[in-house]
Scaffold this active site. Structure first.
Site, PDB file in Angstrom:
ATOM      1  N   ARG A   1       0.859  -1.193   0.000  1.00 29.01           N
ATOM      2  CA  ARG A   1       0.000   0.000   0.000  1.00 29.01           C
ATOM      3  C   ARG A   1       0.886   1.231   0.000  1.00 29.01           C
ATOM      4  O   ARG A   1       2.104   1.138   0.184  1.00 29.01           O
ATOM      5  CB  ARG A   1      -1.037   0.013   1.141  1.00 29.01           C
ATOM      6  CG  ARG A   1      -0.666  -0.608   2.432  1.00 29.01           C
ATOM      7  CD  ARG A   1       0.432   0.078   3.189  1.00 29.01           C
ATOM      8  NE  ARG A   1       0.189   1.504   3.328  1.00 29.01           N
ATOM      9  CZ  ARG A   1       1.119   2.408   3.500  1.00 29.01           C
ATOM     10  NH1 ARG A   1       2.401   2.056   3.550  1.00 29.01           N
ATOM     11  NH2 ARG A   1       0.840   3.669   3.626  1.00 29.01           N
ATOM     12  N   GLY A   2       0.245   2.390  -0.215  1.00 32.74           N
ATOM     13  CA  GLY A   2       1.008   3.625  -0.353  1.00 32.74           C
ATOM     14  C   GLY A   2       1.157   3.940  -1.838  1.00 32.74           C
ATOM     15  O   GLY A   2       1.395   3.041  -2.656  1.00 32.74           O
ATOM     16  N   ALA A   3       1.046   5.235  -2.158  1.00 34.30           N
ATOM     17  CA  ALA A   3       0.902   5.642  -3.560  1.00 34.30           C
ATOM     18  C   ALA A   3       2.023   5.146  -4.478  1.00 34.30           C
ATOM     19  O   ALA A   3       1.768   4.521  -5.512  1.00 34.30           O
ATOM     20  CB  ALA A   3       0.810   7.167  -3.605  1.00 34.30           C
TER      21      ALA A   3
ATOM     22  N   ARG B   1      -7.318  -0.424  -6.649  1.00 36.73           N
ATOM     23  CA  ARG B   1      -7.573   0.641  -5.662  1.00 36.73           C
ATOM     24  C   ARG B   1      -7.770   1.941  -6.448  1.00 36.73           C
ATOM     25  O   ARG B   1      -6.925   2.305  -7.264  1.00 36.73           O
ATOM     26  CB  ARG B   1      -6.396   0.785  -4.670  1.00 36.73           C
ATOM     27  CG  ARG B   1      -6.351  -0.382  -3.689  1.00 36.73           C
ATOM     28  CD  ARG B   1      -5.500  -0.071  -2.484  1.00 36.73           C
ATOM     29  NE  ARG B   1      -6.186   0.772  -1.525  1.00 36.73           N
ATOM     30  CZ  ARG B   1      -5.552   1.350  -0.486  1.00 36.73           C
ATOM     31  NH1 ARG B   1      -4.254   1.173  -0.318  1.00 36.73           N
ATOM     32  NH2 ARG B   1      -6.231   2.090   0.359  1.00 36.73           N
TER      33      ARG B   1
ATOM     34  N   GLN C   1      -1.855   2.694  10.047  1.00 39.31           N
ATOM     35  CA  GLN C   1      -0.553   2.708   9.349  1.00 39.31           C
ATOM     36  C   GLN C   1       0.476   3.568  10.073  1.00 39.31           C
ATOM     37  O   GLN C   1       1.678   3.334   9.948  1.00 39.31           O
ATOM     38  CB  GLN C   1      -0.717   3.228   7.913  1.00 39.31           C
ATOM     39  CG  GLN C   1      -1.510   2.335   6.983  1.00 39.31           C
ATOM     40  CD  GLN C   1      -2.966   2.738   6.918  1.00 39.31           C
ATOM     41  OE1 GLN C   1      -3.541   3.177   7.918  1.00 39.31           O
ATOM     42  NE2 GLN C   1      -3.580   2.582   5.770  1.00 39.31           N
TER      43      GLN C   1
ATOM     44  N   ASP D   1      -2.055  10.771  -2.158  1.00 38.23           N
ATOM     45  CA  ASP D   1      -2.361   9.699  -3.101  1.00 38.23           C
ATOM     46  C   ASP D   1      -2.764  10.253  -4.459  1.00 38.23           C
ATOM     47  O   ASP D   1      -2.735   9.534  -5.459  1.00 38.23           O
ATOM     48  CB  ASP D   1      -3.482   8.829  -2.524  1.00 38.23           C
ATOM     49  CG  ASP D   1      -3.033   8.209  -1.217  1.00 38.23           C
ATOM     50  OD1 ASP D   1      -2.445   7.132  -1.235  1.00 38.23           O
ATOM     51  OD2 ASP D   1      -3.226   8.864  -0.162  1.00 38.23           O
TER      52      ASP D   1
ATOM     53  N   ASN E   1      -5.553  12.489   0.441  1.00 40.39           N
ATOM     54  CA  ASN E   1      -4.651  11.690   1.276  1.00 40.39           C
ATOM     55  C   ASN E   1      -5.488  10.901   2.273  1.00 40.39           C
ATOM     56  O   ASN E   1      -6.726  11.032   2.326  1.00 40.39           O
ATOM     57  CB  ASN E   1      -3.629  12.585   1.988  1.00 40.39           C
ATOM     58  CG  ASN E   1      -2.457  11.797   2.545  1.00 40.39           C
ATOM     59  OD1 ASN E   1      -1.899  10.945   1.856  1.00 40.39           O
ATOM     60  ND2 ASN E   1      -2.096  12.034   3.796  1.00 40.39           N
ATOM     61  N   LYS E   2      -4.826  10.083   3.062  1.00 35.52           N
ATOM     62  CA  LYS E   2      -5.495   9.195   4.014  1.00 35.52           C
ATOM     63  C   LYS E   2      -6.518   9.948   4.871  1.00 35.52           C
ATOM     64  O   LYS E   2      -6.270  11.068   5.302  1.00 35.52           O
ATOM     65  CB  LYS E   2      -4.430   8.535   4.886  1.00 35.52           C
ATOM     66  CG  LYS E   2      -4.898   7.550   5.923  1.00 35.52           C
ATOM     67  CD  LYS E   2      -5.818   6.477   5.393  1.00 35.52           C
ATOM     68  CE  LYS E   2      -5.283   5.692   4.229  1.00 35.52           C
ATOM     69  NZ  LYS E   2      -6.307   4.811   3.603  1.00 35.52           N
TER      70      LYS E   2
HETATM   71  O1  MRU Z   1      -4.559   3.227   2.286  1.00 33.45           O
HETATM   72  P1  MRU Z   1      -3.089   3.426   2.127  1.00 33.45           P
HETATM   73  O2  MRU Z   1      -2.278   3.010   3.292  1.00 33.45           O
HETATM   74  O3  MRU Z   1      -2.569   2.883   0.813  1.00 33.45           O
HETATM   75  O4  MRU Z   1      -3.014   4.978   2.016  1.00 33.45           O
HETATM   76  C1  MRU Z   1      -2.056   5.602   1.334  1.00 33.45           C
HETATM   77  C2  MRU Z   1      -1.195   6.266   2.286  1.00 33.45           C
HETATM   78  O5  MRU Z   1      -0.304   5.642   2.786  1.00 33.45           O
HETATM   79  C3  MRU Z   1      -1.391   7.616   2.678  1.00 33.45           C
HETATM   80  O6  MRU Z   1      -2.513   8.223   2.236  1.00 33.45           O
HETATM   81  C4  MRU Z   1      -0.117   8.370   2.470  1.00 33.45           C
HETATM   82  O7  MRU Z   1      -0.122   9.433   3.316  1.00 33.45           O
HETATM   83  C5  MRU Z   1       0.085   8.801   1.070  1.00 33.45           C
HETATM   84  S1  MRU Z   1       0.729   7.580   0.078  1.00 33.45           S
HETATM   85  C6  MRU Z   1       2.347   8.025   0.061  1.00 33.45           C
END
Ligand code: MRU
Length: 370
Positions: free
Chosen positions: A57-59, A100, A205, A246, A257-258
């Site tokens: 996970r993560g962009a 996703r 996270q 993201d 973002n999250k």
């Molecule tokens: O749902 P996730 O864990 O894939 O979410 C993405 C993230 O980790 C966050 O939004 C993050 O701050 C940006 S992605 C580098």
């Protein structure tokens, strides 16, 4: 990033490719911080599942995973018929894209791979180009994160208290991270500072991944409950906020973002604390005009209704926390509007959100997706 496992330091990338086995290699992030395991996905459908199940996970990390997954699916094709090959590539692209929806990096990464594949005249040539293009994306992700560190490090001064949300660290990219890059660079430059990691419910996270990364890195930090930030801001205990994204709209400067990021941005504004967002260029979306058009992923209510953890015997288990007869609503992301953002840290400099568009040619503007 260097990881200490059983007392020994080893270097890992979050995402890599095993060419002979045609597998994407991923650190299983669902197991962290309690267990460190690297797995290989046997085919592109398993790679897509690893993205949707948040094993990765993560962009930037899911961007690289999608790029490798596209190469994986292309390389699995047998035969020389280009029309049938392209139909397979489209199927693979759509499966990975749909894994996703909020992060734009997977789409940008796969469009780059597709574009570079076009130079091949045969199936074999396109298969080889797909893999080299995916490797290029992964290497560029690392280079961009390194540059984010150089650009952002001067923001981190001695003794500063920094708040971050979710995990925009090396686990969210191929290496180094976006929001963490300036922290790691400032540490290398010899400055000491303290990081507050928002726990980041529902999947935590911040408590599991960012805290683990910072501990590995020897950076002073504490986990705070998501609801605690207001008190810390009001007491003057936070000097700077730095988060990832993201999807950042190049036209408007809105930042997805999250979930919970927007709340922190409002608090930062209220208390006059600078709020920065760090992104590689693959997180820029030049197509969407309005924040309301950003697809916000809705995830399983079970994430809100309970939590995963480790039992005394070391087994990973889900426990129900909420009232048994209640349901939950679980949007995974929110959008922070440009007026709450002090600056967007990019590999080529820091911009006010409204200055992304005027500087689009520096920021690798891409015209509308064909
Ligand atoms: O749902 P996730 O864990 O894939 O979410 C993405 C993230 O980790 C966050 O939004 C993050 O701050 C940006 S992605 C580098």
């Amino acid at each position: 990033m260097q990881v200490t496992l059983h007392g020994e330091k080893q270097h890992f990338r979050t995402v890599a490719f095993d060419e002979p086995a045609n597998q994407v290699r991923l650190i299983d992030q669902r197991l962290l911080p309690h267990d460190f395991q690297v797995i290989g996905t046997p085919d592109f459908r398993a790679t897509a599942l690893a993205i949707s199940d948040m094993l990765v996970r993560g962009a930037g990390a899911i961007g690289a995973t999608a790029a490798y997954g596209l190469a994986q699916g292309a390389r699995a094709f047998r035969g020389s018929n280009l029309t049938r090959f392209e139909a397979q590539v489209t199927r693979v692209f759509e499966t990975l894209r749909d894994a996703r929806p909020t992060a734009v990096d997977p789409v940008n990464a796969m469009l780059e791979v597709l574009c570079k594949m076009r130079a091949g005249a045969t199936v074999a040539e396109r298969q080889a180009l797909a893999l080299s293009a995916a490797e290029e994306f992964a290497d560029e992700d690392v280079a961009h994160c390194r540059a984010l560190g150089e650009v952002g490090a001067p923001l981190i001064t001695e003794g500063m208290r920094v708040l971050t949300h979710c995990n925009a660290g090396w686990l969210a990219f191929v290496d180094i991270g976006s929001a963490t890059a300036p922290l790691y660079a400032a540490q290398q430059q010899g400055r000491a500072f303290h990081v507050y990691c928002d726990e980041t419910r529902p999947r935590s996270q911040g408590a599991t991944l960012t805290a683990w990364e910072l501990a590995q890195q020897g950076i002073s930090h504490q986990i705070i409950a998501d609801n605690a930030a207001g008190l810390l801001f009001a007491r003057g205990q936070i000097d700077l906020v730095i988060v990832g994204s993201d999807r950042t709209l190049g036209l408007s400067g809105d930042v997805a973002n999250k979930i919970g990021t927007y709340t922190k941005a409002v608090l930062a504004k209220r208390h006059g604390v600078p709020f920065y967002v760090a992104i590689p260029l693959s997180t820029l979306d030049w197509n969407l005009r309005n924040a309301a058009d950003i697809p916000i992923e809705e995830r399983d209510p079970a994430e809100v209704l309970g939590a995963w953890g480790l039992t005394d015997s070391g087994r990973r288990e889900y426990v129900r926390v909420a009232n048994p007869s209640s349901d939950a609503y679980n949007p995974g992301f929110d959008v922070t509007p440009p007026d709450l953002i002090t600056g967007i840290i990019t590999p080529v400099g820091i911009f006010r959100p409204g200055d992304l568009w005027p500087n689009r040619h520096l920021l690798r503007f891409r015209p509308a997706i064909p």
